[in-house]
Design a protein around this motif. Sequence first.
Motif, PDB file in Angstrom:
ATOM      1  N   ASN A 392      16.683   2.624  46.212  1.00 47.28           N
ATOM      2  CA  ASN A 392      17.105   1.500  47.054  1.00 47.28           C
ATOM      3  C   ASN A 392      16.026   0.426  47.153  1.00 47.28           C
ATOM      4  N   SER A 393      14.772   0.820  46.878  1.00 51.66           N
ATOM      5  CA  SER A 393      13.676  -0.146  46.960  1.00 51.66           C
ATOM      6  C   SER A 393      13.602  -1.037  45.724  1.00 51.66           C
ATOM      7  N   ILE A 394      14.229  -0.593  44.655  1.00 48.40           N
ATOM      8  CA  ILE A 394      14.198  -1.388  43.421  1.00 48.40           C
ATOM      9  C   ILE A 394      15.226  -2.506  43.541  1.00 48.40           C
ATOM     10  N   PRO A 395      14.801  -3.765  43.430  1.00 47.44           N
ATOM     11  CA  PRO A 395      15.786  -4.863  43.480  1.00 47.44           C
ATOM     12  C   PRO A 395      16.854  -4.671  42.404  1.00 47.44           C
ATOM     13  N   TRP A 396      18.060  -5.057  42.742  1.00 46.85           N
ATOM     14  CA  TRP A 396      19.183  -4.778  41.842  1.00 46.85           C
ATOM     15  C   TRP A 396      18.990  -5.380  40.449  1.00 46.85           C
ATOM     16  N   PHE A 397      18.406  -6.591  40.396  1.00 42.89           N
ATOM     17  CA  PHE A 397      18.257  -7.231  39.073  1.00 42.89           C
ATOM     18  C   PHE A 397      17.194  -6.517  38.233  1.00 42.89           C
ATOM     19  N   ILE A 398      16.166  -5.944  38.909  1.00 39.50           N
ATOM     20  CA  ILE A 398      15.154  -5.169  38.182  1.00 39.50           C
ATOM     21  C   ILE A 398      15.785  -3.880  37.650  1.00 39.50           C
ATOM     22  N   PHE A 399      16.614  -3.269  38.485  1.00 37.32           N
ATOM     23  CA  PHE A 399      17.301  -2.029  38.089  1.00 37.32           C
ATOM     24  C   PHE A 399      18.159  -2.285  36.842  1.00 37.32           C
ATOM     25  N   ILE A 400      18.922  -3.370  36.897  1.00 26.85           N
ATOM     26  CA  ILE A 400      19.796  -3.701  35.755  1.00 26.85           C
ATOM     27  C   ILE A 400      18.957  -3.996  34.514  1.00 26.85           C
ATOM     28  N   LEU A 401      17.832  -4.692  34.721  1.00 28.35           N
ATOM     29  CA  LEU A 401      16.953  -4.996  33.589  1.00 28.35           C
ATOM     30  C   LEU A 401      16.408  -3.704  32.968  1.00 28.35           C
ATOM     31  N   LEU A 402      16.044  -2.740  33.811  1.00 30.52           N
ATOM     32  CA  LEU A 402      15.531  -1.465  33.307  1.00 30.52           C
ATOM     33  C   LEU A 402      16.598  -0.720  32.499  1.00 30.52           C
ATOM     34  N   VAL A 403      17.828  -0.768  32.991  1.00 32.31           N
ATOM     35  CA  VAL A 403      18.921  -0.120  32.259  1.00 32.31           C
ATOM     36  C   VAL A 403      19.147  -0.819  30.918  1.00 32.31           C
ATOM     37  N   PHE A 404      19.068  -2.149  30.927  1.00 26.58           N
ATOM     38  CA  PHE A 404      19.232  -2.903  29.678  1.00 26.58           C
ATOM     39  C   PHE A 404      18.161  -2.501  28.655  1.00 26.58           C
ATOM     40  N   ILE A 405      16.912  -2.424  29.121  1.00 30.67           N
ATOM     41  CA  ILE A 405      15.815  -2.071  28.210  1.00 30.67           C
ATOM     42  C   ILE A 405      15.984  -0.636  27.704  1.00 30.67           C
ATOM     43  N   ALA A 406      16.342   0.269  28.617  1.00 30.54           N
ATOM     44  CA  ALA A 406      16.519   1.672  28.208  1.00 30.54           C
ATOM     45  C   ALA A 406      17.641   1.793  27.187  1.00 30.54           C
ATOM     46  N   GLY A 407      18.772   1.122  27.468  1.00 35.24           N
ATOM     47  CA  GLY A 407      19.904   1.170  26.536  1.00 35.24           C
ATOM     48  C   GLY A 407      19.562   0.580  25.186  1.00 35.24           C
ATOM     49  N   TRP A 408      18.815  -0.503  25.213  1.00 35.49           N
ATOM     50  CA  TRP A 408      18.435  -1.188  23.964  1.00 35.49           C
ATOM     51  C   TRP A 408      17.486  -0.320  23.139  1.00 35.49           C
ATOM     52  N   LYS A 409      16.453   0.204  23.792  1.00 32.40           N
ATOM     53  CA  LYS A 409      15.419   0.936  23.071  1.00 32.40           C
ATOM     54  C   LYS A 409      15.911   2.273  22.529  1.00 32.40           C
ATOM     55  N   VAL A 410      16.722   2.996  23.304  1.00 36.25           N
ATOM     56  CA  VAL A 410      17.125   4.332  22.831  1.00 36.25           C
ATOM     57  C   VAL A 410      18.235   4.253  21.790  1.00 36.25           C
ATOM     58  N   THR A 411      18.994   3.158  21.792  1.00 32.64           N
ATOM     59  CA  THR A 411      20.072   3.040  20.800  1.00 32.64           C
ATOM     60  C   THR A 411      19.700   2.100  19.659  1.00 32.64           C
ATOM     61  N   ASN A 412      18.582   1.374  19.808  1.00 34.44           N
ATOM     62  CA  ASN A 412      18.172   0.365  18.819  1.00 34.44           C
ATOM     63  C   ASN A 412      19.266  -0.676  18.604  1.00 34.44           C
ATOM     64  N   ASN A 413      19.988  -0.947  19.671  1.00 34.24           N
ATOM     65  CA  ASN A 413      21.091  -1.899  19.571  1.00 34.24           C
ATOM     66  C   ASN A 413      21.096  -2.741  20.849  1.00 34.24           C
ATOM     67  N   VAL A 414      20.733  -4.007  20.745  1.00 35.02           N
ATOM     68  CA  VAL A 414      20.607  -4.866  21.919  1.00 35.02           C
ATOM     69  C   VAL A 414      21.958  -5.088  22.593  1.00 35.02           C
ATOM     70  N   ARG A 415      23.041  -5.074  21.782  1.00 36.09           N
ATOM     71  CA  ARG A 415      24.366  -5.310  22.375  1.00 36.09           C
ATOM     72  C   ARG A 415      24.763  -4.157  23.309  1.00 36.09           C
ATOM     73  N   LYS A 416      24.373  -2.928  22.937  1.00 36.76           N
ATOM     74  CA  LYS A 416      24.678  -1.793  23.813  1.00 36.76           C
ATOM     75  C   LYS A 416      23.881  -1.895  25.111  1.00 36.76           C
ATOM     76  N   GLY A 417      22.632  -2.349  25.000  1.00 35.40           N
ATOM     77  CA  GLY A 417      21.827  -2.544  26.203  1.00 35.40           C
ATOM     78  C   GLY A 417      22.478  -3.556  27.139  1.00 35.40           C
ATOM     79  N   ILE A 418      22.978  -4.649  26.545  1.00 36.38           N
ATOM     80  CA  ILE A 418      23.655  -5.676  27.360  1.00 36.38           C
ATOM     81  C   ILE A 418      24.921  -5.091  27.997  1.00 36.38           C
ATOM     82  N   LEU A 419      25.674  -4.307  27.206  1.00 37.76           N
ATOM     83  CA  LEU A 419      26.914  -3.702  27.726  1.00 37.76           C
ATOM     84  C   LEU A 419      26.632  -2.802  28.932  1.00 37.76           C
ATOM     85  N   TYR A 420      25.615  -1.955  28.828  1.00 36.49           N
ATOM     86  CA  TYR A 420      25.297  -1.062  29.932  1.00 36.49           C
ATOM     87  C   TYR A 420      24.884  -1.862  31.169  1.00 36.49           C
ATOM     88  N   ALA A 421      24.114  -2.916  30.951  1.00 39.67           N
ATOM     89  CA  ALA A 421      23.668  -3.755  32.074  1.00 39.67           C
ATOM     90  C   ALA A 421      24.864  -4.428  32.745  1.00 39.67           C
TER      91      ALA A 421
END
Length: 629
Positions: A392-421
């Motif tokens: 709850n302490s993590i601002p929502w936009f930071i949380f979404i950004l972290l999910v985007f980076i995680a999705g992008w890096k583990v799948t090597n696909n930036v579009r999937k990172g954007i989709l998850y975000a």
Amino acid sequence: MRRMKNKGKVVFALLLVALMCSFSVGYADTPNKEIAFADAGWDSVKFHNAVAGFIAEELYGYSWREVPGSSTVLHEGLINGEIDVHMEEWTNNLATYDEDVEAGKLKDLGINFDDNYQGFYVPRYVIEGDKTRGIEPSAPDLKTVEDLKKYPDVFPDAESQSKGRIYGGIPGWEVDKILHNKFLHYGLDENFIYFRPGSDSALASAITGAYDRGEPIVAYYWEPTWLMGMYDMVLLQDEPYDPATYNAGKTALPPVKVTVGVSNEFYDNNPEMVEFLSNYQTSSALTSEALAYMQETGANYKETAKWFLQEHDELIDKWLNEEDATTLRSSLNDDTATSTIGWFKEIPFRIPLDLQAIDQSVRDFSVKHDNIFNAIRGALSNFVNGIYFVLNSIPWFIFILLVFIAGWKVTNNVRKGILYAVLLLFVGLLGLWSLMNETLSIVIASVFISLILGFPLGIFISMSDRADRIVRPILDTMQTMPVFVYLIPALLFFGLGKPPAVIATTIYAIVPIIRMTSHGIKQIDKEVVEASIAFGSTRLQSLIKVQIPQALPTIMTGVNQTIMMAMSMVVTTSMIGATGLGMEVLISVNRVEIGRGLVSGISVVILAVILDRITQGLVKKSEVNTNDR
């Protein structure tokens, strides 16, 4: 030889004839009409079903069955014709009951009982003490709901020690809104938490558990129930009932009008049953008497129904015409009437299990080791609350950004990172961000504990065939056991809320990580292990530097499955008071609110998909790394 064959044929023919005769007897006895009674889960409705079902069988040749569900779902079933008879329509708890009757969606056959009470109860020992149990009064001046403001310390909340806890209504029941209004009206929100228990079974368990331990508890409950008959509870006083203000929580709740309802189709096609049910009327006192008999003697519902009809013979004349009343009395006095072919339909012998003794021994164990369970519950509560605080302490936009980076890096696909975000942002736009964090905190805690316990256990059984033979059937049992069973020990030992939810989820989700860790290590080529030892590695070094890295893709698959199984428990654990997205789904089911259920259900799916895809990406990365070695 031929003579023996002929004898065999004769014997076979005789057996076949006997079997066909038996079938014909059984078939001739089987009624061609069946009544579907609503089973809302509590004892009184099951008892009334048994009474009405017995009379329907004996007088009119019906068979009957019960359809389980929540009160609102069963009410909808009555309207749709999937339920024939509901012996207890708690009209005040059904927001649309009067409108539905007026619109002709079902038929109201009259009042079953209307002398019951409901509200906030406390055990009598809280006010007066109990010398026989060595309990001193902890709130001697507690008389009214408003008096609760003086005693938040007496009823501490297990998850937030700075406040007290009031157990409120069942999510989805109309009375829940009224109780919450009452909670706010008296200003109890300043130092109490209004806790929704998830189900009536969970609420009963919380009350009985506290009573057995001699602990203070304040909770909503109602009459008639076996619990009110067994335990000495005091209803807290309120301002006198006023129909204009009780919905706002300003005055006492009125006795609920509990009616007998039938579907329109049943009403049109079963006049003899409709006539009987229209005359069916009992009282709260009569129902409590029957439930107390059942609790004291261990009789089942059908046995209790027969006892009740014999004990209150006067009711038979009120419910039935003279001819039917005479027939029913003859049936009640003829113990063999229903048992002549019972041996054919059911196995005539039973193993004499004393289930009440089992229940009592578990409760005694819970009371005896209460300090240990309280310590575990406190530790788990702090752990889950800590995770929730961080999320709850993590601002929502930071949380979404972290999910985007995680999705992008583990799948090597930036579009999937954007989709998850985007999917995660969608959950936030639905207004469910905080509830999502609550769900995530329970899932993360459960998965963490599962990995901490399951990973070393998986390694252990991979190295010992004997341990594998012992643990494997246990894991099979854990994996095939109905998930609701896990709620029972969690409820008995740890009460309601997030800590028991973590316990139940961990028990259910730990199996994959144990299995996959063991499987991953076992499948490594023995020559590779022997080579590592030949080059001077100890067994521990071989395990850490060779076997575990080689088994990592399989182990990560186990992690993925553990997370998915933890997610699958989100809705189930809401029945024992775990808040979050699962509770939203449960409330929507209880209230039959499709939109609310759809939104919260989709949010659960989104969360599960994101967790699944990210962990699958980690699995693939570990496979690549393993192959590169």
